[in-house]
Motif scaffolding. Sequence first.
Motif, short mmCIF file in Angstrom:
data_model
loop_
_atom_site.label_atom_id
_atom_site.label_comp_id
_atom_site.label_asym_id
_atom_site.label_seq_id
_atom_site.Cartn_x
_atom_site.Cartn_y
_atom_site.Cartn_z
N TYR A 6 -6.56 1.40 0.59
CA TYR A 6 -5.17 1.83 0.69
C TYR A 6 -4.17 0.75 0.32
N SER A 9 -3.99 1.78 -4.75
CA SER A 9 -4.33 3.19 -4.90
C SER A 9 -5.32 3.45 -6.03
N GLN A 19 5.02 1.53 -3.13
CA GLN A 19 4.64 2.33 -1.96
C GLN A 19 3.31 1.86 -1.38
N ASP A 20 2.36 1.45 -2.24
CA ASP A 20 1.09 0.91 -1.74
C ASP A 20 1.35 -0.32 -0.88
N ASN A 23 3.01 0.70 2.46
CA ASN A 23 2.03 1.32 3.34
C ASN A 23 1.12 0.26 3.97
#
Length: 101
Positions: A6, A9, A19-20, A23
């Motif tokens: 995660y 990606s 966003q990776d 997160n």
Amino acid sequence: MQEVNYTNSGKEGGGQNPQDLINASLIFARALGLILKDGEGIVVDVVGDINLGEEVKKVIVFEHKDQVHIYKCEEDLVEGTAVNMDTNEKGPETTEVAEEA
């Protein structure tokens, strides 16, 4: 069980997208919050890794009121030193934890 990283990606074109990274940061902060007890923290050396300004050489990552906080380390403590953040009317202050021999 399917293995998925995660923090990357693996989308077409490779590399990490913003966003990776967000997160991964949120998951890691949550994990720290579960590991550390209220007021417990650790000294982290940020020179060369992260640019928080020339005056910031080390930070203290600690848990307080169910949130992970990052403060500039004002004292000359070795990276990896466990600290207790005592809270008072002026805010958190560090108290170095004695290492067991």
